[in-house]
Scaffold this active site. Structure first.
Site, PDB file in Angstrom:
ATOM      1  N   CYS A 248       0.845  -1.194   0.000  1.00 38.23           N
ATOM      2  CA  CYS A 248       0.000   0.000   0.000  1.00 38.23           C
ATOM      3  C   CYS A 248       0.883   1.248   0.000  1.00 38.23           C
ATOM      4  O   CYS A 248       2.052   1.192   0.358  1.00 38.23           O
ATOM      5  CB  CYS A 248      -0.928   0.068   1.199  1.00 38.23           C
ATOM      6  SG  CYS A 248      -1.930  -1.375   1.456  1.00 38.23           S
TER       7      CYS A 248
ATOM      8  N   ARG B  20       3.758  -0.065  -5.149  1.00 40.62           N
ATOM      9  CA  ARG B  20       3.702  -0.718  -3.839  1.00 40.62           C
ATOM     10  C   ARG B  20       2.384  -1.426  -3.594  1.00 40.62           C
ATOM     11  O   ARG B  20       2.254  -2.225  -2.667  1.00 40.62           O
ATOM     12  CB  ARG B  20       3.902   0.322  -2.744  1.00 40.62           C
ATOM     13  CG  ARG B  20       5.242   1.007  -2.835  1.00 40.62           C
ATOM     14  CD  ARG B  20       5.333   2.054  -1.769  1.00 40.62           C
ATOM     15  NE  ARG B  20       5.354   1.427  -0.468  1.00 40.62           N
ATOM     16  CZ  ARG B  20       6.378   1.470   0.366  1.00 40.62           C
ATOM     17  NH1 ARG B  20       7.467   2.080   0.018  1.00 40.62           N
ATOM     18  NH2 ARG B  20       6.321   0.898   1.531  1.00 40.62           N
TER      19      ARG B  20
ATOM     20  N   TRP C  11      -3.133  -2.506  -1.413  1.00 38.33           N
ATOM     21  CA  TRP C  11      -2.832  -3.906  -1.713  1.00 38.33           C
ATOM     22  C   TRP C  11      -3.595  -4.677  -0.648  1.00 38.33           C
ATOM     23  O   TRP C  11      -3.242  -4.653   0.528  1.00 38.33           O
ATOM     24  CB  TRP C  11      -1.324  -4.155  -1.611  1.00 38.33           C
ATOM     25  CG  TRP C  11      -0.895  -5.522  -2.033  1.00 38.33           C
ATOM     26  CD1 TRP C  11      -0.549  -5.931  -3.286  1.00 38.33           C
ATOM     27  CD2 TRP C  11      -0.742  -6.666  -1.186  1.00 38.33           C
ATOM     28  NE1 TRP C  11      -0.189  -7.249  -3.262  1.00 38.33           N
ATOM     29  CE2 TRP C  11      -0.299  -7.722  -1.996  1.00 38.33           C
ATOM     30  CE3 TRP C  11      -0.949  -6.911   0.171  1.00 38.33           C
ATOM     31  CZ2 TRP C  11      -0.052  -9.001  -1.503  1.00 38.33           C
ATOM     32  CZ3 TRP C  11      -0.704  -8.186   0.675  1.00 38.33           C
ATOM     33  CH2 TRP C  11      -0.259  -9.210  -0.164  1.00 38.33           C
TER      34      TRP C  11
ATOM     35  N   ASN D 207      -1.472   1.772   6.316  1.00 39.73           N
ATOM     36  CA  ASN D 207      -0.687   0.627   5.815  1.00 39.73           C
ATOM     37  C   ASN D 207      -0.430  -0.291   6.998  1.00 39.73           C
ATOM     38  O   ASN D 207      -0.152   0.198   8.097  1.00 39.73           O
ATOM     39  CB  ASN D 207       0.683   1.081   5.304  1.00 39.73           C
ATOM     40  CG  ASN D 207       0.596   1.777   3.969  1.00 39.73           C
ATOM     41  OD1 ASN D 207      -0.464   1.886   3.393  1.00 39.73           O
ATOM     42  ND2 ASN D 207       1.735   2.257   3.503  1.00 39.73           N
ATOM     43  N   GLY D 208      -0.458  -1.586   6.763  1.00 40.35           N
ATOM     44  CA  GLY D 208      -0.169  -2.535   7.845  1.00 40.35           C
ATOM     45  C   GLY D 208      -1.415  -3.332   8.190  1.00 40.35           C
ATOM     46  O   GLY D 208      -2.378  -3.368   7.420  1.00 40.35           O
TER      47      GLY D 208
ATOM     48  N   GLU E 171      16.528 -17.717  -8.789  1.00 38.06           N
ATOM     49  CA  GLU E 171      16.116 -16.348  -9.088  1.00 38.06           C
ATOM     50  C   GLU E 171      15.454 -16.285 -10.473  1.00 38.06           C
ATOM     51  O   GLU E 171      14.454 -15.584 -10.661  1.00 38.06           O
ATOM     52  CB  GLU E 171      17.345 -15.424  -9.003  1.00 38.06           C
ATOM     53  CG  GLU E 171      17.131 -13.993  -9.405  1.00 38.06           C
ATOM     54  CD  GLU E 171      16.037 -13.247  -8.623  1.00 38.06           C
ATOM     55  OE1 GLU E 171      15.576 -13.743  -7.585  1.00 38.06           O
ATOM     56  OE2 GLU E 171      15.633 -12.166  -9.094  1.00 38.06           O
TER      57      GLU E 171
ATOM     58  N   LYS F 226      11.656 -15.016 -11.138  1.00 37.21           N
ATOM     59  CA  LYS F 226      11.305 -13.948 -12.089  1.00 37.21           C
ATOM     60  C   LYS F 226      10.206 -14.426 -13.029  1.00 37.21           C
ATOM     61  O   LYS F 226       9.247 -13.724 -13.285  1.00 37.21           O
ATOM     62  CB  LYS F 226      12.507 -13.529 -12.953  1.00 37.21           C
ATOM     63  CG  LYS F 226      13.563 -12.677 -12.330  1.00 37.21           C
ATOM     64  CD  LYS F 226      13.170 -11.269 -12.000  1.00 37.21           C
ATOM     65  CE  LYS F 226      12.560 -11.188 -10.657  1.00 37.21           C
ATOM     66  NZ  LYS F 226      13.324 -11.038  -9.504  1.00 37.21           N
TER      67      LYS F 226
ATOM     68  N   GLU G  94       6.851 -14.711 -11.188  1.00 35.24           N
ATOM     69  CA  GLU G  94       6.334 -13.396 -10.770  1.00 35.24           C
ATOM     70  C   GLU G  94       5.641 -12.658 -11.900  1.00 35.24           C
ATOM     71  O   GLU G  94       4.564 -12.102 -11.706  1.00 35.24           O
ATOM     72  CB  GLU G  94       7.495 -12.488 -10.288  1.00 35.24           C
ATOM     73  CG  GLU G  94       7.963 -12.736  -8.873  1.00 35.24           C
ATOM     74  CD  GLU G  94       9.111 -11.805  -8.475  1.00 35.24           C
ATOM     75  OE1 GLU G  94       9.030 -11.213  -7.401  1.00 35.24           O
ATOM     76  OE2 GLU G  94      10.087 -11.667  -9.248  1.00 35.24           O
TER      77      GLU G  94
ATOM     78  N   HIS H 174      16.517 -37.219  -7.828  1.00 32.38           N
ATOM     79  CA  HIS H 174      15.800 -37.401  -6.563  1.00 32.38           C
ATOM     80  C   HIS H 174      14.368 -36.899  -6.641  1.00 32.38           C
ATOM     81  O   HIS H 174      13.769 -36.574  -5.622  1.00 32.38           O
ATOM     82  CB  HIS H 174      16.576 -36.715  -5.435  1.00 32.38           C
ATOM     83  CG  HIS H 174      17.963 -37.249  -5.291  1.00 32.38           C
ATOM     84  ND1 HIS H 174      18.231 -38.459  -4.683  1.00 32.38           N
ATOM     85  CD2 HIS H 174      19.144 -36.784  -5.751  1.00 32.38           C
ATOM     86  CE1 HIS H 174      19.526 -38.693  -4.736  1.00 32.38           C
ATOM     87  NE2 HIS H 174      20.106 -37.699  -5.390  1.00 32.38           N
TER      88      HIS H 174
ATOM     89  N   LYS I 296       5.581  -4.228  -4.160  1.00 31.57           N
ATOM     90  CA  LYS I 296       7.026  -4.004  -4.165  1.00 31.57           C
ATOM     91  C   LYS I 296       7.636  -4.081  -2.768  1.00 31.57           C
ATOM     92  O   LYS I 296       8.699  -4.643  -2.574  1.00 31.57           O
ATOM     93  CB  LYS I 296       7.288  -2.618  -4.765  1.00 31.57           C
ATOM     94  CG  LYS I 296       8.739  -2.264  -4.883  1.00 31.57           C
ATOM     95  CD  LYS I 296       9.359  -3.013  -6.019  1.00 31.57           C
ATOM     96  CE  LYS I 296      10.852  -2.834  -6.103  1.00 31.57           C
ATOM     97  NZ  LYS I 296      11.485  -3.958  -6.802  1.00 31.57           N
TER      98      LYS I 296
HETATM   99  C1  F1P Z   1      11.858  -8.639  -0.884  1.00 29.93           C
HETATM  100  C2  F1P Z   1      10.932  -8.972  -2.055  1.00 29.93           C
HETATM  101  C3  F1P Z   1      11.568  -8.606  -3.402  1.00 29.93           C
HETATM  102  C4  F1P Z   1      10.571  -8.827  -4.532  1.00 29.93           C
HETATM  103  C5  F1P Z   1       9.267  -8.082  -4.304  1.00 29.93           C
HETATM  104  C6  F1P Z   1       8.720  -8.361  -2.928  1.00 29.93           C
HETATM  105  O1  F1P Z   1      11.968  -7.264  -0.777  1.00 29.93           O
HETATM  106  O2  F1P Z   1      10.676 -10.351  -2.016  1.00 29.93           O
HETATM  107  O3  F1P Z   1      12.698  -9.383  -3.612  1.00 29.93           O
HETATM  108  O4  F1P Z   1      11.119  -8.393  -5.754  1.00 29.93           O
HETATM  109  O5  F1P Z   1       9.484  -6.726  -4.534  1.00 29.93           O
HETATM  110  O6  F1P Z   1       9.716  -8.231  -1.901  1.00 29.93           O
HETATM  111  P1  F1P Z   1      13.229  -6.501  -0.196  1.00 29.93           P
HETATM  112  O7  F1P Z   1      13.373  -6.900   1.241  1.00 29.93           O
HETATM  113  O8  F1P Z   1      14.419  -6.843  -1.012  1.00 29.93           O
HETATM  114  O9  F1P Z   1      12.833  -5.049  -0.325  1.00 29.93           O
END
Ligand code: F1P
Length: 610
Positions: free
Chosen positions: A2, A27, A75, A100-101, A483, A487, A490, A506, A605
């Site tokens: 958020c 975000r 969010w 937020n939270g 990774e 990607k 995601e 395995h 994010k």
């Molecule tokens: C960790 C993370 C990112 C991912 C996404 C959600 O965030 O998993 O790696 O790309 O944005 O959060 P951070 O601790 O690196 O900010």
């Protein structure tokens, strides 16, 4: 998670709030809303599901006005994506709240408030904040003391901004577990969950501390700590780039950020290494004294940052002779763990605000770790402020939700840390020289690697109709395979799993068929022959493979195996180099699938709730 923006000014603040929301949209982006208060006390609220643009269109139609205002991009945590659940939330058409939270005890608070006659119009936990503050206000308190009393009843995390229709000259804000930053203007002041939102209007910021409550008017900011005592907090001049919100001609932020990697890695290295190795105080004053005692490293992170930590473990043990554990923050914080003597706790985070990582740092302090270092991209963030040492990755603002340039700068930071810790723990001269020389070559190698883009675009076509995929790597390329898989899932929503290729027999071999593309990362290193045997195991079972390989690795492509040449590089930087083609692959697959690359569904994010 958020985004919050608020303003108290003389002018109409609606454009400032909307611009702030757009800059924060990465975000959280399932719904958005704004509440505006005129000096006359007229209160207007507009909310929309969908992107901030939907809200902006609605605001334009309403000619909305207000010199005090709060806004939010959501969010969803509690309550589905509906207009009624979008913020701001009201109580009795008097109190307006953005948050937020998570208010964890909202169920019992809600039951109490209903008993007292409050009606709830949403399914959110946030609405309990609005009614609780209202209840305090009607008992005769000022907005400030109403909020100070109300927050005592909340359990959980909040960054919240509150307005009272009867007092349009101020907003009151409270921070606990969810960041808030005050922006100082001339005759106007602002509040946001992230400084990015306010860069068009100010560069002077106060980062609130845990438990702070602040009252913000046009001319004044009063801050009170968790015990209600007035406090002064430092004013920081931000040097974050103002235009970081711009796509610079690229179709998506993610593509821009992928292409920025040579530059930001160069920035991350600048003034930190020279021909002889690390320059002085790269990890901050006092770091050398701490590093000279370190016997063990515990790395904690989430998501992509966790993969950086996993890669670092290979380097720290191989080159620096330091034992290392890596753990996901949400696991570490809820289990009993044993603290090794002379342990350095390292957190890694792009945002510096990830709730689990921050909680893990706080727990580690209680557990008695010798010292803490954060490798982080956001100056002034909670992890930076609360760690003993902070190393800034200097990747610049990362807007795409799927992390790219933050990851490669984190890896670059870890190679420098390997040098620093290795110096104290008997690293060989040859290893030290090889890392330094590899780091010098890194920006140019990244540029060379990005030039293979066109080949990857073709390849992506073959993934567009697939539902599953398998990524394989060995050694320090195993986290890179992880990774790559992260990607792809995601942003393209294709199920992707990563395995250390030695594990194939395995279990995962059972999955191999021509519907399951297998992606292999294959630098020319001491594990190449082992990896080739694994590739043969896949081939023998009719698997279709895409091998990203060093030219000298001599893979022979055929109907079942596409080989994509990756420029030759020195061993220490191979994980960083091989990351790029996997980022590009995910990007182009997502493009073909038509997903929302920068804001993939269900993700955010900055994960500021656990
Ligand atoms: C960790 C993370 C990112 C991912 C996404 C959600 O965030 O998993 O790696 O790309 O944005 O959060 P951070 O601790 O690196 O900010």
């Amino acid at each position: 998670m958020c985004g919050i923006v608020g303003a108290v000014a003389e002018r109409n603040v609606v454009e400032i709030l909307l611009e702030g929301l757009k800059r924060l949209e990465y975000r959280g982006y399932d719904s958005a809303g704004v509440a505006l208060l005129q000096a006359s006390g007229e209160l207007t609220r507009i909310r929309r599901t969908g992107k901030v643009q939907e809200l902006a269109d609605a605001v334009a139609q309403h000619d909305a006005l207000g010199s005090t205002g709060i806004a939010h991009t959501r969010w969803a945590t509690h309550g589905g994506v509906t207009e009624a659940n979008a913020h701001p939330h009201f109580s009795s058409e008097r109190v307006a709240v953005v948050h937020n939270g998570i208010i964890e005890n909202y169920v019992s608070l809600k039951a109490n408030l209903i008993e007292k006659g409050y009606t709830f119009t949403s399914d959110t936990d946030t609405e309990t904040i609005a009614h609780t503050v209202h209840e305090e206000l009607v008992s005769g308190k000022t907005l400030l003391s109403a909020v100070q009393s109300a927050v005592k009843t909340f359990h959980g995390a909040y960054g919240t901004v509150i307005m009272d229709k009867n007092d349009p000259s101020r907003v009151v804000v409270a921070r606990s577990g969810s960041p808030l930053v005050i922006g100082l203007g001339l005759g106007e002041n602002f509040i946001a969950s992230d400084q990015m939102a306010l860069l068009p209007v100010t560069r002077r910021f106060i980062f609130l501390e845990e438990g702070d409550v602040a009252e913000i008017t046009r001319r004044d900011v009063k801050i009170f700590d968790k015990d209600g005592a007035p406090v002064e907090r430092e004013v920081i001049e931000s040097n974050v780039e103002h235009d970081a919100g711009d796509k610079a001609g690229y179709r998506h932020y993610m593509l821009k950020e992928i292409h920025e990697q040579p530059t930001v890695v160069r920035n991350a290295l600048q003034h930190r290494i020279d021909d002889n190795g690390l320059t002085k105080d790269v990890f901050g004053e006092g770091a050398d004294a701490i590093f000279s005692k370190v016997k063990h490293v515990q790395i904690i992170a989430c998501g992509t940052s966790y993969h950086a930590g996993m890669t670092a473990r290979y380097w720290l043990e191989q080159y620096a002779n330091v034992s290392c554990n890596v753990e996901i923050a949400s696991e570490f914080r809820y289990r009993k763990s044993v603290v090794h003597p002379n342990s350095l706790l390292i957190t890694i985070s792009q945002s510096g605000e990830t709730a689990d990582t921050l909680a893990a740092l706080r727990l580690a302090k209680e557990l008695g770790y010798m010292s803490s270092l954060t490798i982080c991209n956001v100056p002034g963030s909670s992890l930076v402020r609360e760690s003993d040492l902070a190393f800034m990755t200097k990747a610049g603002a990362e807007i795409g939700v799927a992390s790219t340039k933050a990851f490669t700068t984190q890896l670059t930071a870890f190679l420098m840390l390997t040098l620093a810790l290795g110096k104290e723990n008997g690293m060989t001269e040859a290893d030290s020289k090889s890392i330094v020389s590899a780091l010098h070559s890194l920006p140019a190698k990244l540029e060379e690697t990005l030039a293979i883009t066109s080949g990857i675009e073709d390849l992506a076509e073959e993934f567009a109709d697939k539902h599953h995929s398998l990524f394989l790597g060995r050694g320090d390329q195993y986290p890179i395979a992880m990774e790559g898989a992260l990607k792809l899932k995601e942003i393209s929503y294709i199920h992707a799993e990563a395995y250390a290729s030695g594990e194939l027999k395995h279990g995962p071999l059972a999955l191999i068929d021509d519907e399951m593309p297998v992606i292999v990362v294959a630098p020319n290193n001491e594990l190449l022959e082992k990896l080739k045997s694994n590739v043969e195991e896949v081939r023998a079972r009719g698997g279709i493979m895409y091998v990203f390989a060093d030219k000298d690795a001599a893979f022979a492509g055929d109907d079942t195996m596409r080989v994509i040449d990756v420029p030759h590089c020195e061993a220490p930087i191979a994980p960083i180099i091989y990351t790029l083609p996997l980022q590009l692959l995910s990007y182009y697959v997502a493009l073909i699938k038509g997903t929302d690359v920068d804001q993939p569904r269900n993700l955010a994010k900055s994960v500021t709730v656990e």
